[in-house]
Structures are given as structure tokens and as C-alpha cells.
Design an enzyme around this catalytic site. Structure first.
Site, PDB file in Angstrom:
ATOM      1  N   TYR A 125       0.838  -1.194   0.000  1.00 22.45           N
ATOM      2  CA  TYR A 125       0.000   0.000   0.000  1.00 22.45           C
ATOM      3  C   TYR A 125       0.872   1.242   0.000  1.00 22.45           C
ATOM      4  O   TYR A 125       1.791   1.372   0.814  1.00 22.45           O
ATOM      5  CB  TYR A 125      -0.940   0.024   1.207  1.00 22.45           C
ATOM      6  N   GLN A 189     -10.589   0.029   1.425  1.00 21.04           N
ATOM      7  CA  GLN A 189     -11.024  -0.807   0.306  1.00 21.04           C
ATOM      8  C   GLN A 189      -9.851  -1.477  -0.392  1.00 21.04           C
ATOM      9  O   GLN A 189      -9.984  -2.584  -0.941  1.00 21.04           O
ATOM     10  CB  GLN A 189     -11.861   0.004  -0.682  1.00 21.04           C
ATOM     11  N   ASN A 218      -3.498   5.835   6.339  1.00 15.57           N
ATOM     12  CA  ASN A 218      -4.220   6.596   7.357  1.00 15.57           C
ATOM     13  C   ASN A 218      -4.911   5.659   8.346  1.00 15.57           C
ATOM     14  O   ASN A 218      -4.728   4.434   8.306  1.00 15.57           O
ATOM     15  CB  ASN A 218      -5.208   7.560   6.696  1.00 15.57           C
ATOM     16  N   THR A 241       3.176   9.781  12.384  1.00 16.54           N
ATOM     17  CA  THR A 241       4.631   9.780  12.344  1.00 16.54           C
ATOM     18  C   THR A 241       5.202  10.602  13.494  1.00 16.54           C
ATOM     19  O   THR A 241       4.537  11.494  14.030  1.00 16.54           O
ATOM     20  CB  THR A 241       5.129  10.307  10.995  1.00 16.54           C
ATOM     21  N   GLN A 263       9.285  16.884  10.319  1.00 15.60           N
ATOM     22  CA  GLN A 263       8.366  15.810  10.688  1.00 15.60           C
ATOM     23  C   GLN A 263       6.956  16.343  10.871  1.00 15.60           C
ATOM     24  O   GLN A 263       5.974  15.684  10.509  1.00 15.60           O
ATOM     25  CB  GLN A 263       8.852  15.129  11.972  1.00 15.60           C
ATOM     26  N   HIS A 266       4.307  16.440   7.927  1.00 17.18           N
ATOM     27  CA  HIS A 266       3.532  15.295   7.462  1.00 17.18           C
ATOM     28  C   HIS A 266       2.046  15.429   7.743  1.00 17.18           C
ATOM     29  O   HIS A 266       1.211  15.115   6.904  1.00 17.18           O
ATOM     30  CB  HIS A 266       4.039  14.002   8.123  1.00 17.18           C
ATOM     31  N   GLU A 332       9.530   6.373  16.548  1.00 16.81           N
ATOM     32  CA  GLU A 332       9.692   5.876  15.188  1.00 16.81           C
ATOM     33  C   GLU A 332      11.064   6.291  14.648  1.00 16.81           C
ATOM     34  O   GLU A 332      11.808   5.480  14.111  1.00 16.81           O
ATOM     35  CB  GLU A 332       8.580   6.445  14.306  1.00 16.81           C
ATOM     36  N   HIS A 333      11.378   7.579  14.775  1.00 16.74           N
ATOM     37  CA  HIS A 333      12.681   8.126  14.378  1.00 16.74           C
ATOM     38  C   HIS A 333      13.310   8.784  15.602  1.00 16.74           C
ATOM     39  O   HIS A 333      12.655   9.578  16.278  1.00 16.74           O
ATOM     40  CB  HIS A 333      12.557   9.200  13.300  1.00 16.74           C
ATOM     41  N   ASP A 366      14.342   9.056   5.014  1.00 17.28           N
ATOM     42  CA  ASP A 366      13.117   9.001   4.237  1.00 17.28           C
ATOM     43  C   ASP A 366      13.389   8.681   2.776  1.00 17.28           C
ATOM     44  O   ASP A 366      12.538   8.098   2.102  1.00 17.28           O
ATOM     45  CB  ASP A 366      12.379  10.343   4.316  1.00 17.28           C
ATOM     46  N   GLU A 420       1.500 -34.560  29.802  1.00 17.93           N
ATOM     47  CA  GLU A 420       0.513 -33.604  29.304  1.00 17.93           C
ATOM     48  C   GLU A 420      -0.826 -34.272  29.016  1.00 17.93           C
ATOM     49  O   GLU A 420      -1.713 -33.663  28.415  1.00 17.93           O
ATOM     50  CB  GLU A 420       1.043 -32.916  28.038  1.00 17.93           C
ATOM     51  N   HIS A 425       0.058 -39.081  21.538  1.00 11.92           N
ATOM     52  CA  HIS A 425       1.314 -38.502  21.057  1.00 11.92           C
ATOM     53  C   HIS A 425       2.468 -39.480  21.301  1.00 11.92           C
ATOM     54  O   HIS A 425       3.301 -39.715  20.419  1.00 11.92           O
ATOM     55  CB  HIS A 425       1.617 -37.178  21.783  1.00 11.92           C
TER      56      HIS A 425
END
Length: 435
Positions: A125, A189, A218, A241, A263, A266, A332-333, A366, A420, A425
Site C-alpha cells: 500500500y 477498500q 491513514n 509519524t 516531521q 507530514h 519511530e525516528h 526518508d 501432558e 502422542h
């Protein structure tokens, strides 16, 4: 930006930096009908949803290859050169992430071999809302290709200004990477299309289902990933982010300010956080942020992000306290702007990616560092990694025992099976030695 001074407080090391709210659970009821519409309606449903949400009905669900070639041919030569270099550097890094098959001899006649097999088919994506990200094409495609994934498909939202096709630069990047399968579908979708596949009104398959979906998006993309996890594998649920910067008095306030602003550009809920041992730097960064923001293109968006509760300048007593705070935040960064930045960076435990020293801004990662920019957000860096070749590989054990090797361990297997309360088994081993 708010300034929070933790010096002299007993709870400084346990201070928690707030984060922007991202209520994926609240988004689930909104995306479930979309998922069901795609599952039952196929191609026609996808085109209808695009018309409803994106304001344009794509002329084709799958982008014709000729359109991709046209976009690459018409691409600004400077952008093509930059993308080519970004791809080259990403390949260098991701080639070194390859896993090797290894066989362990457990005993005479007993081996376990670990093989690394790529996922067969992956849906990638690429966002295309407020901003478009051809760089995300590179970051998703390169590790999948290096892992050996045989079938790759990209989904990106249709654009009204491109005749219902995805952004032209995204299409050019896909063509440059040799990806032949691109769909003009965005949002929840797109994830649903990848999870179930899509057929047209005559029952012909337009998009085959995938095994895994990766890539940022998103809140609705994140919610669809959560709703469909299990039907498909996912990389992560990407949140807003974020950048955290750990700095001392040696940092350049102008550079720190520029990185915080980059940053915030964004999204209005992007997080920009400075943790510093220097009150003077905090004041200088505040002034520099104000000056630089006024001169940027997306001033309103940046100001809203920097004024939000998720962005702050935190003053700490010492570097050890600062390290505890950034580890707790698990950004994240994370940028390190301190004396001896290399050694300070190696003390960090939790971060998606660490940018060491004044000449390694997040924007380098990036685009052209060679590292991957699809990284864990929302504190998930304390248990998760960024996108890599490993994301697309599955470890599979091949267990080979001959009769003598099995006989040596048979009694242990039977004993543990009985412990067990699973006697069948044990019998599955015992029967092989019954007269």
C-alpha cells in the site's frame, strides 16, 4: 511548542511524553461495511467506493502498463535520477539482510534445517492523500524483491488530477522498479481487495488475493489491517509519524528546529519531540522553530502539529535521564545530537531507526540513506522492527531423524506426552518400535 522542565523532579526518569490520539477501534465500525462491500461486490464495488470517497471513478481498476511507461517517460529527469539513487542504496542495504539456510546436527542421524522462504504474493500500500509518497514505493518494493517474493501488487488512491489513476510519480517509481501490477484503489477498500481478491461482473479475476499487506496509510488503512489480520498477514498498524531528538549543548539549534519542522510537515497529528539537557538550547530551538516555520510552505499544518499535546521540548537533568525518557517513548525516528553521538546512540534500546550525529537528519532516511522508512510508531519500537527483507520471509524447519536417532529420544517424548495427558502422542512414537 510547549516546554516541559523536568529538572529537580523525583519522577523525571519516568516522565511520559504524550502521544496523539489514534483510536483505531473507533474506526472499525466505519470500515467494516466497506470491507464487506468489497468482499461481495468485487471490481464494481471498488470503483463505486472510489467515486464516493476519492471523488473520481478510475477508468481501470488495474493501471495499464502503457500508462506506467508514459509516466516514467514524462518524469522529471532530476526526480528519476534521485529515485534511481534511492533504489540503488536501498538495494545495497537490503541485500545484506538475506537469511542463509542452516542445518544443525542435534545428534547422529538427527538434524534440523531452517529454511527461509519468501511469502508468495504481497500487496503493497502506497498512500496518496494529503501527500504522495513515491519513496514508499521504493521502501516497500525493494525488500520484497530482495526477499524473493514472486508476485507483487501495489495499490494507491486514484487522483482526480491524473484522470483517476494514482499519482504519476508513484506510477513512474513502480515502473522504474519493474512492478507490473498497480491498482487505482486507496483506503480500507484497498486492503480488502488484497485480502479477498476482486472479480468483475462476469466473474473474471481482476486482482488475485495476497498473503500479506504492507505499507503505511491513514487510520482507515490501519483499521482495515487490524480487521483483516489473520485473513492476511500484515507488517504493522501505522500510526502518526514521530521524531524524537536527544540533544545536549553541542547541538545546532537551527538544525534541530529544521528536523522538528520536517516531521511536523507530514500531518497535524505528527509528533516532534526534543529531549535536551540544555535550557539554552531549548530556548534557541523555540526561536528557530518560529522563524523557520513562517518561511515554510505548509505553515498552518506545521504550527498545528507543533502546538499539539504530542509535540514538546523536554528539559532533563542529564543525559542518562534523557536516554531513559527516549527509551520509554520508543520513537519511530530518533536523532542523536550530542557529543560522542555514536556511543550515545549505542546506548539506546528502543527506536525504529536511530540517526546519529548532526549530518544524519530523518529526511535522509526518508529517501536516500539506504535504510527503510517504514518503521514502527506509537511506541511499538520496543517490540517491533521496521520493514525489511525479514518481513517477507518465513522460517521453516525441516526435521530429519533416522530410526536410531528417534530411538534415543523416544522415551523422553513418551514421558512428556503422558505428562501432558496426551498418550496418543507417545503412542505415535512407540508404534514405530513395536514388534
Amino acid at each position: 511548542m510547549q516546554i516541559i522542565d523536568t529538572r529537580g523532579t523525583s519522577s523525571a526518569a519516568g516522565f511520559t511524553i504524550p502521544r496523539a490520539e489514534l483510536d483505531i477501534e473507533a474506526a472499525l465500525p466505519k470500515i467494516r461495511p466497506i470491507i464487506e462491500e468489497v468482499r461481495t461486490g468485487g471490481v464494481e464495488a471498488l470503483l463505486n467506493i472510489s467515486e464516493r470517497f476519492d471523488g473520481v471513478r478510475p477508468p481501470h481498476l488495474r493501471v495499464p502498463r502503457a500508462e506506467m511507461r508514459r509516466c516514467l517517460d514524462e518524469l522529471d529527469p532530476r526526480i528519476r535520477t534521485a529515485l534511481t539513487e534511492s533504489i540503488r542504496r536501498a538495494r545495497l542495504v537490503h541485500q545484506d539482510q538475506q537469511r542463509q539456510e542452516h542445518t544443525t546436527q542435534v545428534d547422529t542421524g538427527a538434524t534440523v534445517t531452517e529454511r527461509w522462504l519468501p511469502v508468495d504474493r504481497v500487496g503493497l500500500y502506497v498512500p496518496g492523500g494529503r501527500a504522495v509518497y513515491p519513496s514508499s514505493v521504493v521502501m516497500n518494493v525493494v525488500p520484497a524483491q530482495e526477499a524473493g517474493v514472486r508476485s507483487l501488487a501495489i495499490a494507491s488512491p486514484p487522483q482526480r488530477d491524473n484522470g483517476g489513476l494514482p499519482n504519476a510519480t508513484i506510477l513512474a517509481a513502480a515502473e522504474l522498479l519493474g512492478v507490473e501490477e498497480v491498482y487505482a484503489v486507496g483506503g480500507a477498500q484497498a486492503v480488502a481487495m488484497f485480502a479477498f481478491g476482486a472479480r468483475d461482473a462476469q466473474g473474471r479475476e481482476e486482482c488475485a488475493k495476497v498473503d500479506m499487506v504492507t505499507g503505511p496509510g491513514n487510520i482507515y488503512v490501519a483499521a482495515a489491517k487490524r480487521a483483516l489480520k489473520g485473513v492476511i498477514g500484515i507488517d504493522s498498524e501505522a500510526g502518526p509519524t514521530e521524531v524524537a531528538i536527544l540533544a545536549d549543548e553541542t547541538a545546532d539549534a537551527r538544525w534541530v528546529a529544521a528536523d522538528l519542522i520536517s516531521q511536523a510537515e507530514h500531518d497535524v497529528i505528527a509528533a516532534s519531540v526534543l529531549v535536551t539537557t540544555s535550557a539554552d538550547l531549548a530556548q534557541a530551538v523555540t526561536a528557530a522553530v518560529e522563524d523557520q516555520t513562517a518561511a515554510t510552505k505548509h505553515t498552518a499544518r506545521i504550527n498545528e502539529a507543533l502546538a499539539g499535546p504530542q509535540s514538546a521540548i523536554v528539559i532533563v537533568e542529564d543525559l542518562d535521564t534523557g536516554l531513559k525518557i527516549v527509551d520509554q517513548y520508543a520513537a519511530e525516528h530518533l536523532e542523536i545530537h550530542t557529543a560522542d553521538a555514536v556511543n550515545v546512540a549505542r546506548r539506546v534500546r528502543n527506536a525504529g531507526a536511530i540517526f546519529v550525529g548532526p549530518h544524519a537528519p530523518v529526511s535522509l532516511g526518508d529517501y536516500c540513506a539506504g535504510s527503510n522508512h517504514v518503521l514502527p510508531t506509537g511506541g511499538c519500537a520496543c517490540h517491533s522492527s521496521g520493514l525489511s527483507v525479514q518481513t517477507f520471509l518465513r522460517g521453516v524447519h525441516l526435521i530429519e531423524y533416522d530410526r536410531d536417532a528417534l530411538s534415543k529420544v523416544a522415551e523422553h517424548v513418551i514421558t512428556l506426552a503422558n505428562a501432558e495427558d496426551l498418550p496418543a502422542h507417545g503412542q505415535a512414537v512407540a508404534v514405530r518400535f513395536a514388534g
